[in-house]
Design an enzyme around this catalytic site. Structure first.
Site, PDB file in Angstrom:
ATOM      1  CB  SER A 141      -0.932   0.290   1.254  1.00  0.00           C
ATOM      2  OG  SER A 141      -0.039   0.240   2.542  1.00  0.00           O
ATOM      3  CE  LYS A 142      -1.976   6.828  -2.883  1.00  0.00           C
ATOM      4  NZ  LYS A 142      -3.182   6.704  -2.501  1.00  0.00           N
ATOM      5  NE  ARG A 143       1.060   0.384   6.113  1.00  0.00           N
ATOM      6  CZ  ARG A 143       2.202  -0.506   6.502  1.00  0.00           C
ATOM      7  NH1 ARG A 143       3.659  -0.975   6.924  1.00  0.00           N
ATOM      8  NH2 ARG A 143       2.089  -2.493   6.153  1.00  0.00           N
ATOM      9  CG  HIS A 144       4.702  -1.601   1.302  1.00  0.00           C
ATOM     10  ND1 HIS A 144       3.095  -1.673   1.567  1.00  0.00           N
ATOM     11  CD2 HIS A 144       5.605  -1.783   3.122  1.00  0.00           C
ATOM     12  CE1 HIS A 144       3.187  -2.304   2.716  1.00  0.00           C
ATOM     13  NE2 HIS A 144       4.530  -2.970   3.524  1.00  0.00           N
ATOM     14  N   GLY A 145       5.643   2.863  -0.392  1.00  0.00           N
ATOM     15  CA  GLY A 145       6.047   3.494  -1.350  1.00  0.00           C
ATOM     16  C   GLY A 145       5.172   3.820  -2.561  1.00  0.00           C
TER      17      GLY A 145
END
Ligand code: GLU
Length: 472
Positions: free
Chosen positions: A242-246
């Site tokens: 998800s976005k939190r990984h990049g």
């Protein structure tokens, strides 16, 4: 297998998640490998959230990856009358029925099912009830009759192998809502059937749906397509990417300066292999791709690996194309345009630039100086390099470089060596670093001697004079 038809049926969310992109790639490759067709269906039934831009993002993504499709794309929403017609057929043949349950009844059933540890919730109370018992003024939903024996359904998944589900776990699910709109499960089956889809290749988050969709296929007497369920893409921590990984969308990767062929190669290898091959061309991918070597377990996204693949493809890329790709970044990041002079310089310097660059952003940042004109800004590190003791060095350099009759990289380097030789510690860096800062406004660039040669004597000395001006 000349009659293969695969499909890509994204819901328009506004961006192309790379999990979706990988699904598209696998479907496209499978179709191309078998000389079949790859069709696109936009699952645009969520009208509240629908927007043309979101649909555009899908086609842009496909185009960016170079995934061409056959036939006109289908709008799922436009097919709704057909979906409703099939629901009516199922009602008429007695394989579906009206259910008049109230929300309260359903809540109660959910609680009972939870207590008893059953995954099927609906207790089928309207399945055999006489329609004359229907309550007044209630708009019913339409439910399909799931098998109620104690057997199981089996799907031979092309990726997962044999998958079984006990019938006791299958609900009489809704195919038409009380407002008369078809549900996703119904629409997908009808569309896949009507579009002649032979192979449904999609994320394994849809595996449960397959058993539900099979009920509709069976009720209609339609042939079941082949199914292949791809494992999810995870972040390095094992959670769903998800976005939190990049970066997670194609748009993100494009904006970060990745080349489509690198992303395609990376996503292809993420969950599929061909021996130990890492660099796989589009033509090889088409030749080699089958579902036999899709891995069954979830794959972890490795940003470093993608970056090194990108670095590889940057080196291979055509110079003119790279310049075209740099142009918008150069404008955005440096407010610079590429005129004929800059282009000529960039073409000369490109081999060295692209050898170092992992992304188009790096290429842009390290090549920007070729497009600069005085006056330009010096970044913080360059300013520090130009401070104090750099001044006498640059003055000597300016004099000696102006006096040169031949201005090759070697000539420039020789001058720098001579100047360094006269310094107390004699280090070349003490001369090359200020020269780099002066010529580029930064402290990072390919060989500054080559850069000087490419800029030419007039521009090099003009930039040195400008930098000296700044130091004052
Ligand atoms: N629209 C669905 C999705 O984006 C695709 C469903 C399918 O492949 O059947 O997840």
């Amino acid at each position: 297998m000349s009659s293969v038809v695969t499909r890509f049926p994204p819901s328009p969310t506004g961006f192309m998640h790379i999990g979706n992109a990988r699904t598209a790639i696998y479907n496209w490759l499978f179709a191309r490998h078998h000389d079949g067709k790859f069709v696109v269906r936009i699952e645009d039934t969520d009208r509240a959230r629908h927007s043309e831009e979101a649909v555009e993002a899908i086609f842009k993504g496909l185009d960016w990856l170079g995934l061409n499709y056959d036939n006109e794309p289908v709008s799922q929403f436009a097919q709704r009358d057909r979906h409703i017609e099939i629901a009516k057929q199922l009602l008429e043949s007695g394989q579906a029925y009206y259910c008049y349950c109230s929300p309260e009844e359903l809540t109660e059933m959910r609680e009972t099912a939870k207590k008893e540890g059953r995954s099927a919730v609906y207790d089928r109370r309207w399945r055999d009830r006489d329609p004359s018992e229907a309550p007044e003024g209630v708009s019913p939903v339409v439910r399909i009759k799931a098998p109620i024996d104690d057997g199981e359904s089996v799907v031979n998944d092309l990726v997962q192998g044999e998958v079984r589900v006990k019938h006791e776990n299958l609900d009489d699910f809704i195919i038409l809502r009380s407002d008369g709109t078809p549900t996703y499960l119904l629409s997908v089956v009808v569309d896949d059937h009507d579009m002649g889809i032979t192979h449904v290749i999609r994320g394994d988050d849809h595996l449960n749906n397959t058993f539900r969709q099979k009920i509709i296929y069976d009720a209609m007497g339609w042939d079941l397509p082949h199914f292949g369920h791809l494992p999810m893409i995870l972040g390095q921590d094992g959670a769903k990417l998800s976005k939190r990984h990049g970066a997670v969308s194609l748009e993100d990767f494009e904006a970060k300066g990745y080349l489509p062929e690198a992303v395609l190669n990376y996503l292809l290898r993420l969950g599929w292999s061909h021996g130990n091959d890492e660099i796989i061309s589009r033509a090889q991918a088409i030749e080699w791709f089958t579902l036999d070597h899709v891995v069954k377990s979830a794959a972890k996204f490795d940003y470093d690996k993608l970056e090194s693949l990108n670095a590889h493809y940057m080196k291979e890329a055509d110079d003119e194309r790279l310049i075209a790709l740099m142009t918008p970044f150069l404008h955005e990041r440096h407010k610079l345009a590429i005129d004929e002079i800059a282009k000529t310089r960039l073409l000369k310097g490109m081999t060295e630039l692209k050898d170092r660059a992992k992304t188009l952003l790096q290429l842009t940042d390290e090549g920007a100086f070729y497009a600069k004109e005085t006056p330009y800004d010096f970044d913080e590190k360059a300013q520090a390099t130009l401070a104090d003791d750099a001044k006498p060095v640059l003055e000597t350099l300016l004099t000696q470089l102006t006096a040169l009759n031949s201005f090759t990289a070697d000539d420039v380097q020789q001058v720098c060596k001579d100047v360094a030789g006269n310094l107390r510690d004699g280090k070349l860096g003490k001369v090359a670093m200020p020269l780099r800062a002066a010529l580029t406004g930064t402290t990072v660039s390919p060989s500054i001697f080559h850069a000087a040669e490419i800029l030419g004597q007039e521009e090099t000395t003009a930039r040195l004079a400008f930098a000296l001006e700044k130091i004052k």
